[in-house]
Design an enzyme around this catalytic site. Structure first.
Site, mmCIF file in Angstrom:
data_model
loop_
_atom_site.group_PDB
_atom_site.id
_atom_site.type_symbol
_atom_site.label_atom_id
_atom_site.label_comp_id
_atom_site.label_asym_id
_atom_site.label_seq_id
_atom_site.Cartn_x
_atom_site.Cartn_y
_atom_site.Cartn_z
ATOM 1 N N LYS A 98 0.829 -1.200 0.000
ATOM 2 C CA LYS A 98 0.000 0.000 0.000
ATOM 3 C C LYS A 98 0.862 1.248 0.000
ATOM 4 C CE LYS A 98 -3.245 -2.645 2.630
ATOM 5 N NZ LYS A 98 -3.895 -2.887 3.908
ATOM 6 N N ARG A 99 2.048 1.087 0.546
ATOM 7 C CA ARG A 99 2.950 2.231 0.598
ATOM 8 C C ARG A 99 3.337 2.732 -0.796
ATOM 9 N NH1 ARG A 99 7.569 1.819 5.071
ATOM 10 N NH2 ARG A 99 6.278 2.354 6.852
#
Length: 572
Positions: free
Chosen positions: A265-266
RNA sequence: GGCCCCGUCGUCUAGCCCGGUCUAGGACACUACCCUUUCACGGUAGGGACAUGGGUUCGAAUCCCAUCGGGGUCACCA
């Protein structure tokens, strides 16, 4: 066919469903189907701080959207049916609601001397870990708390009096994991340390909860990502200590980004941060950026500094700066206009392959979930990690889009638009069914995603007075000389356009694209030019660019009024 | 670093278990050409891989070993 197969997908509800998790779930689902078994969904919410019911619900919706239906698990009403349920009475399926069960087994282990309370705090352990690392040694818990209290009675007594964790007493013996994908994986005696099975907050750790649940829910086949492989000996040791059955394990290869990094998700935060920094480097002010993107300035600054990877900030920046954030979660793909069948097909091919040929001798790659459910087997799961090639996914998605019948395409496009593009939804929904089909024809071969579908028809949505005439297109298609055939002599697109006004003003069947095109063709012939030259002049006037869907369709979609207005304006 | 897993075109992979049919096949991407009123779609063709080194064997992508490379994991996260 055995009915005793039970598989499960056990996500922790800390966000949306990750695309890698989707593959895991799909394979578990397909295996259960193939074996005539049941697929269980279980929510692993033992991390009280990070878990949320919204996430659990989101994950369930993502799964349902993909068509991965669970037979047992939390209930979700969707599309007129209810998924999940507890027909065998083995629930609940949220681990946080099963604490009593875990405690029962934990007490059993403690009483048997196979587990014990430990009283070190995190700081102490951290210090020991760091010391071990500094000395280039592998850290293992030293069993200080175990040796400090030699009797079960003593342990029980102190457990009641002090905060503690429970550790499993790791047996000193070799553990062999019989993995269906990887084969026999051996872990030497002494490799395992006394890991924590119950946290200070009273909730079990993942390792313990998984083992108890898989046993009590009768899970026969555990299929999960390879990152869990090294956890498996712990689970096997626990199963042995508790007298549980050992399920069949199959660890599947991992999926990475094209550059080899983890799909995380980063990545979205990174992309958004980079875009924002680029904008600032080009002169944008952070403060105005914040207000324009409707973000709190301090929050944005923290984000830019890398102090947090807030997905909300990332999405707000992405939308505002019009940069595409990498799709990581199923919801991202959905939002960007991917079809669930394209995703499941593509993802099936990551680490699995049917090993079949199409009638023309090529490898079979395109198949639906039903096919998967009929043919999926662990034997054909690969061992090597793969990279997620969005270009190929895009190609699959485009193929699935193109294969949709016009009416079905319209229906699904509308459904997507309703969720993600209100203005365009109003526009398309307001059109007659005939024009919607025309739109489908214009869009299908040109779009790789439902989001892309807006592009080929952009010219329809600008006002007749706002068509931006591209200078290069004007020069090429309106001003350049066109040789007459038969010659001699030349004309220009502009002149042709002028002449065509009478045609469009006259009697035409505006509901019939072929008739419209025929009229243009006849006009071109009368003027001794190829249809192509005429078509390009018209496109330039109608769209400003010389690029549009089929001429007849474009004219029909625009209608008489707009066509005449746009031609007049291009001529002005 | 310890432990564990893996290594076929740029990418996903077929082939590997049961060595010869592999001058290694397909798909995506890329390039060229064809189709064509534009953009697409479609069609045809092309470049492109068995990580390296040793064995075993008449013969190795396929079996064995080593090396190198990549990844995972070492939490009171899951």
């Amino acid at each position: 066919m055995s009915t005793s197969v039970f598989t499960r997908f056990a996500p922790s509800p800390t966000g949306h469903l990750h695309i890698g998790g989707a593959r895991t779930a799909l394979f578990c689902w397909a295996f259960a189907k193939r074996q005539g078994g049941k697929f269980i969904l279980r929510i692993e919410d033992t991390d009280a701080a990070r878990s949320s019911d919204e996430s659990a619900r989101g994950i369930m919706e993502d799964l349902a959207w993909l068509g991965i239906d669970w037979d047992e698990g939390p209930e979700l009403a969707t599309g007129g049916r209810t998924l999940g349920g507890d027909p065998r009475g083995v629930g609940p399926y949220f681990q946080a609601r099963r604490v009593d069960l875990y405690n029962k087994y934990i007490m059993q282990l403690v009483k048997d001397g196979k587990a014990y309370p430990a009283f070190e705090n995190e700081q102490e352990l951290d210090a020991k870990r760091k010391a071990a690392t500094a000395a280039k040694q592998t850290y293992r818990y030293d069993r200080a708390s175990y040796h400090a209290i030699p009797t079960v009675e003593g342990r029980l007594a102190r457990m009641g009096a002090e905060p503690h964790v429970i550790r499993f007493f790791a047996p000193h013996e070799e553990v062999v994991v019989h993995d269906q994908v990887l084969g026999e994986v051996k872990y030497a005696a002494g490799e395992m340390d006394d890991f924590v099975i119950r946290k200070q907050d009273g909730l079990p750790t993942y390792h313990f909860a998984v083992v108890v649940d898989d046993e009590t829910m009768g899970v026969t086949h555990v299929m999960r990502a390879q990152e869990h492989l090294n956890n498996t000996p712990r689970h096997v040791a626990l199963q042995k200590a508790l007298g549980f059955r050992v399920p069949t394990y199959a660890h599947m290869p991992l999926i990475f980004n094209m550059d080899g990094s983890k799909m995380s998700k980063r990545d979205k935060a990174k992309a958004a941060r980079k875009a924002a920094k680029d904008a600032i480097a080009k002169g944008a002010k952070a403060d105005t950026l914040a207000s324009e993107a409707k973000l709190d300035a301090t929050l944005l600054n923290a984000f830019l500094a890398g102090d947090n990877d807030s997905l909300d900030v990332a999405h707000a920046l992405g939308t505002h700066l019009k940069v595409a954030l990498p799709e990581i979660e199923v919801a991202d793909f959905r939002e960007n206009g991917y079809l669930p069948e394209a995703i499941t097909n593509f993802v099936s091919l990551l680490g699995w392959n049917p090993g079949m040929k199409t009638p023309d001798g090529k490898d079979l790659e395109k198949f639906d979930a039903t096919f998967l459910a009929q043919h999926f087997g662990i034997e054909r799961i690969g061992k090597t990690n793969s990279k997620f090639d969005r270009a190929k996914l895009l190609s699959f998605n485009g193929d699935y889009l193109a294969a949709l019948p016009d009416a079905a395409f319209v229906q699904r496009w509308l459904a997507w638009l309703a969720d993600f593009d209100g203005p365009l939804h109003r526009f398309v929904a307001g059109l007659s069914p005939e024009k919607q089909v025309l739109l489908a024809r214009a869009v299908k071969p040109r779009a790789k995603t439902l989001r892309d579908a807006a592009k080929p028809i952009g010219f329809l949505r600008v006002g007749d007075g706002e068509v931006a005439l591209d200078a290069a297109a004007v020069a090429k298609n309106l001003d350049a000389a066109i040789a007459l055939e038969p010659g001699p002599g030349t004309t220009t697109g502009r002149e042709l356009l002028r002449g065509s006004q009478a045609v469009f003003a006259g009697e035409l069947d505006w509901a019939n694209p072929a008739a419209l095109e025929g009229a243009v063709q006849a006009f071109a012939a009368s003027k001794q030019v190829k249809l192509g030259a005429m078509a390009q002049a018209l496109r330039t006037a109608l769209t400003g660019s010389g690029v549009s869907p089929a001429l007849g369709d474009s004219l029909c979609l625009l209608g008489r009024e707009s066509v005449l207005t746009r031609i007049a304006r291009a001529l002005a």
